[in-house]
Design a protein around this motif. Sequence first.
Motif, short mmCIF file in Angstrom:
data_model
loop_
_atom_site.label_atom_id
_atom_site.label_comp_id
_atom_site.label_asym_id
_atom_site.label_seq_id
_atom_site.Cartn_x
_atom_site.Cartn_y
_atom_site.Cartn_z
N PRO A 168 -2.25 5.68 -6.32
CA PRO A 168 -2.22 4.65 -5.28
C PRO A 168 -1.53 3.39 -5.82
O PRO A 168 -1.71 3.01 -6.96
N ILE B 76 -1.04 -0.59 -5.37
CA ILE B 76 -1.64 -1.77 -4.76
C ILE B 76 -0.65 -2.93 -4.79
O ILE B 76 -0.49 -3.66 -3.84
N THR C 76 0.86 -1.18 0.00
CA THR C 76 0.00 0.00 0.00
C THR C 76 0.89 1.22 0.00
O THR C 76 2.03 1.17 0.45
#
Length: 135
Positions: free
Chosen positions: A83, A85, A76
């Motif tokens: 973002p 992942i 994360t």
Amino acid sequence: MKHYFLLLLAPLALFGCATLMPLDDGLTPFKGKPVNRLFNVIGFPNNIELVNNKIVHTYLIERNHVGLVTETEYTTGLEGQDPLIAKTMMQPTQVNVECALTVITNKQKIIEQWKYEETYEGCTPYRVKLADFVR
């Protein structure tokens, strides 16, 4: 000028790359032929035995190899402002390279069928020898 020259060479390099034929395609010309012809191309088997009036020739390749394996690591956070992942990386990993090729002949030593199982492209040495034979 140097970049222009490299752009011209890149497609030529791609066309020069060839993939090996499937093992079945390389073995097909030997079906119905004496097994000695196959021996001349890929070598002698590790084991020969008589089973139910058929002669079973078994070839085995087993070795350890360090190969690059794609691994995904979940995480994360941010990459820049996006973002994050997961990220995928190529990791050197110890792999077992195996090939079990079985060639079945009748008592007259004529090839009738074959089967094989492989892990991590373990039958590649046989593919290379058969590809060289076909050329």
